[in-house]
Design a protein around this motif. Structure first.
Motif, short mmCIF file in Angstrom:
data_model
loop_
_atom_site.label_atom_id
_atom_site.label_comp_id
_atom_site.label_asym_id
_atom_site.label_seq_id
_atom_site.Cartn_x
_atom_site.Cartn_y
_atom_site.Cartn_z
N ILE A 177 0.84 -1.20 0.00
CA ILE A 177 0.00 0.00 0.00
C ILE A 177 0.87 1.25 0.00
N ALA A 178 1.97 1.21 0.77
CA ALA A 178 2.87 2.36 0.82
C ALA A 178 3.49 2.65 -0.55
N ASP A 179 3.90 1.59 -1.26
CA ASP A 179 4.49 1.81 -2.58
C ASP A 179 3.42 2.12 -3.62
N PHE A 180 2.19 1.65 -3.42
CA PHE A 180 1.09 2.04 -4.31
C PHE A 180 0.87 3.55 -4.22
N VAL A 181 0.88 4.09 -3.01
CA VAL A 181 0.70 5.53 -2.84
C VAL A 181 1.86 6.29 -3.48
N ARG A 182 3.07 5.78 -3.28
CA ARG A 182 4.23 6.42 -3.91
C ARG A 182 4.09 6.40 -5.43
N LEU A 183 3.61 5.29 -5.96
CA LEU A 183 3.39 5.15 -7.40
C LEU A 183 2.35 6.15 -7.88
N LYS A 184 1.23 6.26 -7.15
CA LYS A 184 0.16 7.19 -7.53
C LYS A 184 0.60 8.64 -7.42
N ALA A 185 1.55 8.90 -6.53
CA ALA A 185 2.05 10.26 -6.35
C ALA A 185 3.07 10.64 -7.42
N GLY A 186 3.36 9.71 -8.34
CA GLY A 186 4.29 9.99 -9.43
C GLY A 186 5.75 9.98 -9.00
N LEU A 187 6.07 9.17 -7.99
CA LEU A 187 7.42 9.17 -7.43
C LEU A 187 8.09 7.80 -7.51
N SER A 188 7.65 6.96 -8.44
CA SER A 188 8.28 5.64 -8.57
C SER A 188 9.66 5.79 -9.21
#
Length: 287
Positions: A177-188
Motif C-alpha cells: 500500500i505504501a508503494d502504491f501511494v508512492r506510485l500514484k504520487a508519481g514518485l516511482s
C-alpha cells in the motif's frame, strides 16, 4: 398654588393601531426564513486533517545532510507528503473518524543502515517517527536525489496514516500500500518493474503494482476500500478479499500475472528493443 388651581389632567395613552401585529406574529415566518438561509448559506467543505511536523538532524556535517537540505524544503516536502497520502487513501468527512488520529510526525535524519523506517514514539502511537538514513541519502545519484528523497518520505508517511487490521495485516500488504501511494504520487524510481510470479504479498513495488492493477480493474478507490476495511477488523485472508472483490487473492494474483509478459517474453522483448536501438544507432552513424 391657589385653591382655584387643580391638578392637570393626564394626557390619554396612545391607542395601539389595530394594524399593528403582536411582536411574535412573525416568529414562525422568521423561523422559516432562518431555515432557508441556513440551507442556502455556503458551509465549509470537510477537509483532511493536519498534524504537527518536526525535523531532527543528528549530524549536520554529514554529506547526506548537505544533499538533503540542498534538495528539500522540509516544511514543504513533509506537508506535501501528508497531503499526498491522505488524498489517495481517504476522503474527508465532518469528523474524519475514519482516519488514524496521528497528532505529529517527526522526521529524524541520522547515520544508519538501510533506507528508512517508521515507528510510534515513546509518548504514544499517535505520535509517529520517521528515521531516514543519511548514509543512504549520500549515495543517491545526483539526478535522482530530489525525487528519491521525496519518494521515500511519501512511502514512510503512509505508515503514519494507514490502518493495519488491528495489527494482523500481512507486512507485504502494508508495504505494498505504501508503494502504491508512492506510485500514484508519481514518485516511482526507474528501477521498479512489474513482475509476474512469486507471491502477491512480497511487498513494496511487487505488491504495489498488483494493487495498481486492482485499482484499474475494480475502479478508483479500490485500494482506499482495502485500507478502510483494515480499520476495525482483523485480517482474515479468505473473507477479506472475497468481501471486497468476490474473489480470493490467489485468483486476483493469477489474473494480474496473466496480464504481464512471461519471463521468456520479457527477455525476447528486451532483445528486440536492443536490436532496434542498435539499428537506429548504425543508421544515424552513416555519413
Amino acid at each position: 398654588m391657589s385653591a382655584a388651581e387643580t391638578d392637570p389632567t393626564p394626557s390619554p395613552l396612545p391607542i395601539r393601531s389595530s394594524s399593528l401585529k403582536p411582536c411574535n406574529a412573525n416568529k414562525e415566518h422568521d423561523s422559516e426564513e432562518d431555515k432557508l438561509e441556513s440551507a442556502t448559506r455556503p458551509h465549509p467543505k470537510p477537509v483532511l486533517p493536519k498534524c504537527k511536523l518536526r525535523l531532527i538532524c543528528n549530524n549536520l556535517d554529514h554529506e547526506g545532510s548537505s544533499i538533503f537540505f540542498s534538495n528539500i524544503n522540509p516544511a514543504v516536502s513533509l506537508s506535501q507528503a501528508v497531503d499526498a497520502v491522505l488524498s489517495i487513501l481517504y476522503q474527508p468527512t465532518k469528523t474524519n473518524k475514519h482516519i488514524p488520529p496521528t497528532r505529529s510526525v517527526s522526521l529524524t535524519l541520522r547515520s544508519m543502515g538501510g533506507v528508512a523506517y517508521t515507528t510510534g514514539s515513546d509518548i504514544d502511537d499517535d505520535h509517529k517517527e520517521i528515521h531516514f538514513s543519511l548514509d543512504y541519502i549520500k549515495d543517491i545519484a545526483s539526478e535522482r536525489q530530489q525525487q528519491e528523497i521525496q519518494g521515500v518520505l511519501v512511502h514512510e508517511m503512509v505508515h503514519c496514516w494507514q490502518w493495519n487490521g488491528l495489527g494482523t495485516c500481512p507486512g507485504g500488504l502494508i508495504e505494498g500500500i505504501a508503494d502504491f501511494v508512492r506510485l500514484k504520487a508519481g514518485l516511482s524510481p526507474p528501477h521498479w518493474k512489474k513482475e509476474a510470479g512469486g507471491e502477491w504479498d512480497a511487498g513494496y513495488q511487487h505488491t504495489g503494482y498488483f494493487l495498481e492493477w486492482i485499482e484499474e480493474s475494480f475502479g478508483e478507490g479500490s485500494v482506499r476500500k482495502i485500507n478502510a476495511t483494515l480499520q476495525n477488523k482483523k485480517y482474515v485472508e479468505e473473507e477479506f478479499w472475497q468481501r471486497l472483490f468476490q474473489k480470493n487473492v490467489g485468483e486476483l494474483w493469477a489474473e494480474y500475472s496473466n496480464t504481464l509478459p512471461k519471463p521468456k517474453e520479457r527477455d525476447e522483448n528486451t532483445k528486440a528493443d536492443i536490436d532496434e536501438e542498435m539499428k537506429a544507432h548504425e543508421s544515424n552513424s552513416v555519413t
